[in-house]
Design a protein around this motif. Structure first.
Motif, PDB file in Angstrom:
ATOM      1  N   LYS A  83      -5.496   0.436  -4.893  1.00 29.06           N
ATOM      2  CA  LYS A  83      -4.339  -0.418  -4.622  1.00 29.06           C
ATOM      3  C   LYS A  83      -3.982  -0.438  -3.137  1.00 29.06           C
ATOM      4  CE  LYS A  83      -2.172  -0.215  -9.178  1.00 29.06           C
ATOM      5  NZ  LYS A  83      -2.231  -1.678  -9.390  1.00 29.06           N
ATOM      6  N   PHE A  91      -0.614  -5.670  -5.165  1.00 28.73           N
ATOM      7  CA  PHE A  91      -0.001  -4.516  -4.500  1.00 28.73           C
ATOM      8  C   PHE A  91       0.164  -4.814  -3.015  1.00 28.73           C
ATOM      9  CE2 PHE A  91       0.446  -0.072  -3.185  1.00 28.73           C
ATOM     10  CZ  PHE A  91       1.160   0.461  -4.246  1.00 28.73           C
ATOM     11  N   SER A 143       5.139  -1.922  -1.951  1.00 27.55           N
ATOM     12  CA  SER A 143       4.985  -1.493  -3.346  1.00 27.55           C
ATOM     13  C   SER A 143       5.131   0.019  -3.461  1.00 27.55           C
ATOM     14  CB  SER A 143       3.632  -1.935  -3.893  1.00 27.55           C
ATOM     15  OG  SER A 143       3.500  -3.339  -3.852  1.00 27.55           O
ATOM     16  N   TRP A 162       4.239   3.555  -5.505  1.00 30.14           N
ATOM     17  CA  TRP A 162       3.216   4.152  -6.358  1.00 30.14           C
ATOM     18  C   TRP A 162       3.425   5.660  -6.407  1.00 30.14           C
ATOM     19  CZ3 TRP A 162       0.574   1.698  -9.789  1.00 30.14           C
ATOM     20  CH2 TRP A 162      -0.566   2.266 -10.388  1.00 30.14           C
ATOM     21  N   GLN A 185      -5.289   9.665  -6.083  1.00 27.25           N
ATOM     22  CA  GLN A 185      -4.246   9.652  -5.042  1.00 27.25           C
ATOM     23  C   GLN A 185      -4.692  10.659  -3.983  1.00 27.25           C
ATOM     24  OE1 GLN A 185      -2.675   7.127  -6.211  1.00 27.25           O
ATOM     25  NE2 GLN A 185      -3.449   7.545  -8.266  1.00 27.25           N
TER      26      GLN A 185
END
Length: 461
Positions: free
Chosen positions: A78, A97, A101, A103, A325
């Motif tokens: 993203k 995205f 945005s 996350w 991530q």
């Protein structure tokens, strides 16, 4: 015994030496530039201004950047940002995205929590050598009193509490879920529940919520905005990609932000970003470390030889969370890069995506226009291992481009620990694993004597 002549000679000689040394020091002072650390740019605390560096100024080729972006998009990314010297070199968003945005950080937020614990210690709210029950109260586990007394905050930071991570729900923070497995400090296991309880330790020690602490100590001084929110038993941090990158920049500068010292306890920060124990040397205080002799992964009690990310610089340390991530910090390159997104196709949902991180590094290592373009040790079409690590009996998928080249290719596997190499059995689009034993392997696809692609995989029992 020295004569007067000898004495006069040595006195005269000593005077000459002193003059020469003085002259040399003066020369060095006047002509040599001082050695200074690499400098970093810091974006303003508010607003969207962030100075950039053109990739071409670093000698990066646009076609290779485009290949990196295609790979990221194909693997459910993203957001992707690269900082060099604090300035944005690459910034790419995918699908709907965007820059604003929000996350989740997943377990990358562990590193933020560890950073907060360091601030709390430097300000005298707690000491990490103290028993955890000083702040959580007696009976926070189902252990005996003496067993519970032996668990310290430091054990929570290093994943060495000795609590059983094999319970039905390892996220559960209720006392009945926190059972004895080993003496505190004697076993490393990636266990969410003891980590999550650090939030209560912080709140008890400081008298404010963790979100309030982050705002007062970090957000106001760095512009890192975000919130911890409850997800089942877990507390998960969420923010924009640029705040994710800001935290990486703060880590790169050892807790210093544009002249403001956010963390002054240099010993604590050193321990956070260096091996915190010998069981898993690739783990600091809730922070992953590269370039160590071995590493362990969540959910397995197996010590793998070598670095956790073989294609990355050895001095890299990282905040890693499930589904890819990633915050990578590389002091030797004065670089930070982040990736946010969903689980890549090649990784199971929930994994920290070690293989994804390494594959992205393969592209980054090829960004320079002067880097070798031949498909030798690295290639733009790595194996799509589902998952990595794999268990014995699970097949290894090979890229479609390699499938088209059969039967004119050979696939070999080398056990990195023993050096034993053998030809793999390839059927349709898979490499069979019946000949593999638990360990770390280097898989290579060759045509005649040319290596087309190489991939490291981990095989579990």
């Amino acid at each position: 015994m020295l004569t007067n002549n000898h004495s006069n000679f040595y006195n005269h000689y000593g005077t000459i030496c002193k003059k020469i040394v003085g002259f040399l020091l003066l020369f060095i002072f006047l002509t040599c530039k001082p050695i200074t650390a690499q400098s970093s740019y810091f974006p303003p605390l508010v607003g969207k201004t962030w100075t950039t560096t053109a990739p071409k100024d670093l000698g990066w080729c646009q076609d290779r950047i485009d290949s990196l972006y295609r790979y990221l998009e194909d693997h459910n990314s993203k957001a992707f940002i690269v900082l060099v010297d604090g300035k944005i070199v690459l910034e790419k968003y995918f699908g709907t995205f965007g820059q604003d945005s929000i996350w989740y950080w997943a377990s990358a937020g562990k590193t933020l929590t560890s950073f907060c614990v360091g601030i709390a210690q430097q300000e005298g709210y707690l000491k990490i050598t103290e028993p955890s029950n000083k702040y959580l109260g007696n009976g926070w586990t189902s252990l005996s009193q003496s067993q519970e007394d032996s668990i310290t905050i430091r054990h929570q930071l290093t994943m060495t509490t000795g609590l059983d991570d094999g319970v039905t729900d390892p996220d559960c923070t209720d006392p009945n879920c926190l059972k004895y497995k080993a003496v505190a400090g004697s076993r490393w296991a990636y266990h969410n529940a003891p980590y999550t309880l650090l939030d209560k330790v912080m709140e008890s020690a400081t008298g404010i919520t963790l979100n309030q602490f982050v705002y007062q100590k970090i957000t106001k001084n760095t512009g890192i905005q975000g919130l911890f929110y409850k997800s089942g038993y877990l507390n998960v941090f969420a923010s924009t990609p640029r705040s994710f990158a800001r935290f990486g920049l703060l880590l790169l500068n050892k807790g210093l932000w544009n002249g403001t010292k956010i963390i002054t306890d240099t010993q604590y920060f050193f321990q956070q970003t260096h091996s915190s124990q010998s069981i898993n040397p690739s783990y600091g205080y809730l922070t992953w470390l590269n370039g160590k002799s071995s590493y362990m992964l969540p959910q397995v009690q197996f010590q793998f030889p070598g670095s956790i990310c073989g294609d990355a610089p050895a001095d890299m340390f990282a905040a890693l969370g499930k589904n890819g991530q990633i915050i990578n910090v590389i002091p030797s390159k004065n670089m930070v890069w982040i990736r946010m997104g969903n689980a890549p196709d090649a990784s199971p949902a929930g994994a920290i995506s070690v293989s994804l991180n390494n594959d992205i590094w393969k592209f980054i290592n090829q960004l320079s226009c002067s880097s070798a373009s031949e498909l030798m040790e690295q290639d733009a079409t790595p194996f799509y291992v589902k998952p990595n690590p794999i268990h014995m009996g699970e097949n290894i998928q090979i890229p479609h481009t390699i499938q088209l080249m059969r039967p004119n290719v050979t696939v070999t596997a080398t056990n990195i620990s023993t050096g034993y190499t053998f030809n793999c059995t390839v059927k349709e689009q898979f490499i069979e694993t019946q000949d593999f034993q638990p360990g770390v392997y280097r898989i290579q696809v060759l045509t005649e004597h040319k290596i087309l692609t190489t991939q490291k995989i981990v095989v579990l029992p």
